[in-house]
Design an enzyme around this catalytic site. Structure first.
Site, PDB file in Angstrom:
ATOM      1  N   LYS A 180      -5.845   8.839  -2.241  1.00  0.00           N
ATOM      2  CA  LYS A 180      -6.221   8.118  -3.456  1.00  0.00           C
ATOM      3  C   LYS A 180      -5.267   8.454  -4.621  1.00  0.00           C
ATOM      4  CE  LYS A 180     -10.209   6.500  -1.708  1.00  0.00           C
ATOM      5  NZ  LYS A 180     -10.271   7.074  -0.346  1.00  0.00           N
TER       6      LYS A 180
HETATM    7  C1  LIG Z   1     -10.724   6.512   0.828  1.00  0.00           C
HETATM    8  C2  LIG Z   1     -10.296   7.201   2.066  1.00  0.00           C
HETATM    9  C3  LIG Z   1     -10.151   6.511   3.287  1.00  0.00           C
HETATM   10  C4  LIG Z   1     -10.476   5.046   3.405  1.00  0.00           C
HETATM   11  O1  LIG Z   1      -9.562   4.232   2.699  1.00  0.00           O
HETATM   12  P1  LIG Z   1      -9.974   2.737   2.328  1.00  0.00           P
HETATM   13  O2  LIG Z   1      -8.851   2.241   1.495  1.00  0.00           O
HETATM   14  O3  LIG Z   1     -11.267   2.824   1.582  1.00  0.00           O
HETATM   15  O4  LIG Z   1     -10.116   2.002   3.618  1.00  0.00           O
HETATM   16  C5  LIG Z   1      -9.704   7.216   4.384  1.00  0.00           C
HETATM   17  N1  LIG Z   1      -9.449   8.539   4.322  1.00  0.00           N
HETATM   18  C6  LIG Z   1      -9.586   9.232   3.180  1.00  0.00           C
HETATM   19  C7  LIG Z   1      -9.307  10.697   3.188  1.00  0.00           C
HETATM   20  C8  LIG Z   1     -10.003   8.592   2.013  1.00  0.00           C
HETATM   21  O5  LIG Z   1     -10.132   9.299   0.877  1.00  0.00           O
END
Ligand SMILES: *Cc1c(COP(=O)(O)O)cnc(C)c1O
Length: 499
Positions: free
Chosen positions: A112
């Site tokens: 993120k």
């Molecule tokens: C948010 C997240 C995901 C999923 O990503 P999306 O874009 O919501 O599909 C997978 N792994 C981690 C560690 C995340 O923080």
């Protein structure tokens, strides 16, 4: 060429990129989409030798066409700096013959950060460009990682406040500690009694609450979103897929034009959608492999053409993927419906009314780029252990889901295409589950003993993000029911006096 954005539920109104970033979500509840996906202007060969920041500029300028060169370059250089613990920003590690694109070297050690370290800069720039006078209130639901990454990005940013709702019992201990120790007067963190979908639905309805919008406007406030429904999060995520291909080409791991497959551990469908955009911009990507955990709504969707959230919500060891309503899928549905906002709006109305919808055969034929599968808890744990024993490389639980699904894909298809797996979190964020997968004896240790143990066996230094919270005092201890989110927001914003 200028790109404008319209809602997936109403193609009538068009807004600029900066307006879409500022608003987050369209008033009709739809997501903003670009009127077309731009083609890269430089070839993969021409991009070789460029830094992450330079490639980011080449990709993002094609989407954010109302930003000047200075504005965008300024956002990029402020975001991708020493907050990342590697100069490459997104290094690639080879293990068992597959390439792990490590997206967790930012300040909160999850992918993120790739988008949320730049979103505050894009947002502030967008506010200036549009002469927005209101203070921006970022309202966010988190399945664990968005919350901290958004808090870190917006804490102390003038002209903004940030409110984060997370499922009280639905995140890892380290994730929770990261959020509740967040400093900054403009930050507010609340655990809700409910799951991530409850948090996300609550946030969406606050966005669409006209009464609240009126009270906020009067107080000089306006909402925006840091969730992946904001186009300002999606666009920065396209960058690392372009970057990954360019780096493999640079290192001679692929020949120019050779296809690669991409595996993405998926929850809200934002990350994999970014890979789909990269493919459609001209990156030689073959299959987009969508990996789910036991909340396998997307796997069922790819197999049957029917999206159905009516099922038990499971808490797993990969909490950031514990989601039954994958918001960003709406952007794909809109596209395979032939950019038909009316058709998409009907399906989304069915989803909110009945919890399910079914796409047509014609739409299904356009999903050929995708392969969906899932890994259960046991398979995920086994993958962590096997990878550690085979390669000495420690995967986090989310990346392990992707790695396990990739093995199933290869067994199913015998496809030997060069493959990149999006590695979305540092194992230090999910220490207990990771260490227990390697050896059950670790269960007796405390969370921070496990951190040190992991550092030893994985031969990696404890990340700063973890050292920071080891001793940090808890500053947010708010908990509310999922029905009380509006009241909590009003309290924090000082809007409760008149009601
Ligand atoms: C948010 C997240 C995901 C999923 O990503 P999306 O874009 O919501 O599909 C997978 N792994 C981690 C560690 C995340 O923080």
């Amino acid at each position: 060429m200028e790109i404008l954005y319209s809602s997936t539920r109403d193609s009538g109104k068009k807004v600029t990129a900066s307006q879409a970033i500022l608003k987050g979500l369209s008033d009709d509840g739809g997501l903003f989409v670009p009127d077309h996906i731009p083609a890269l202007e430089l070839s993969m060969r021409e991009l070789t030798g460029m830094s992450y920041q330079e490639i980011a500029y080449e990709v993002m300028r094609l989407y954010l066409t109302d930003f000047t060169e200075d504005e965008l370059k300024n956002c990029i250089s402020r975001a991708y700096d020493s907050k990342f613990d590697t100069k490459e920003i997104a290094p690639i590690t080879e293990a068992e013959g597959t390439y792990y694109l490590e997206l967790f070297h930012g300040s909160t050690i999850a992918f993120k950060d790739m988008a949320l370290s730049i979103l505050p800069h894009l947002m502030i720039t967008s506010a200036k460009k549009n002469h927005a006078e209101n203070e921006i209130v970022i309202l966010t639901a988190t399945s664990g990682d968005t919350g901290k990454a958004a808090l870190a990005g917006f804490a102390g940013v003038e002209g903004t406040k940030i409110i984060v709702f997370y499922p009280k019992n639905g995140v890892s201990p380290i994730q929770e500690k990261q959020m509740v120790t967040q400093k900054g007067d403009n930050t507010f963190v609340v655990g809700i009694h409910g799951n991530f979908d409850d948090a996300q639905n609550g946030v969406k309805s606050l966005f669409n609450d006209p009464e609240l919008a009126g009270e906020m406007a009067e107080a000089g406030l306006q909402f925006s979103s840091a969730n992946s429904i904001n186009i300002g999060r999606l666009v920065p995520q396209v960058v690392y897929y372009v970057y990954a291909y360019v780096k493999l080409l640079e290192r001679g791991k692929v020949k120019d034009g050779e296809m690669i497959n991409v595996v993405v551990p998926t929850g809200n469908f934002g990350n994999i959608l970014a890979a789909f955009y990269a493919k459609n911009m001209g990156v030689p990507i073959g299959k987009l492999i969508c990996a789910s955990n036991e909340n396998k709504v997307l796997y069922d969707f790819f197999v049957t053409g029917r999206y159905d959230r009516n099922r038990e919500f499971k808490l797993t060891s990969s909490p950031s993927m514990d989601i039954l309503i994958s918001s960003n899928l709406e952007r794909l549905i809109y596209r395979i419906a032939g950019n038909d906002a009316k058709k998409n709006a009907e399906l989304m109305a069915a989803l909110s009314r009945t919890g399910s919808y079914e796409i047509t055969e014609q739409m299904r034929t356009q999903l050929a780029d995708f392969y969906g599968n899932y890994a259960d808890e046991q398979e995920t744990a086994k993958r962590i252990k096997d990878m550690y024993e085979n390669a000495g490389y420690v995967l986090d639980t989310h990346t392990a889901v992707a790695s396990a699904v990739y093995q199933k894909y290869v067994a199913d298809t015998k496809d030997e295409t060069v493959t990149v797996i999006a590695s979305t979190a540092s194992p230090f964020k999910f220490t207990r589950n990771v260490m227990n997968a390697i050896d059950a004896k670790y269960d007796a240790m405390s969370d921070f003993e496990l951190v040190d143990e992991l550092s030893g066996i994985g031969k990696v230094a404890v990340p700063n993000a973890i050292e920071e919270i080891r001793m940090a005092p808890i500053v947010h201890d708010n908990v509310c029911d999922k029905t009380e989110m509006k009241a909590a927001v009003k309290r924090f914003l000082g809007l409760d006096s008149q009601s």
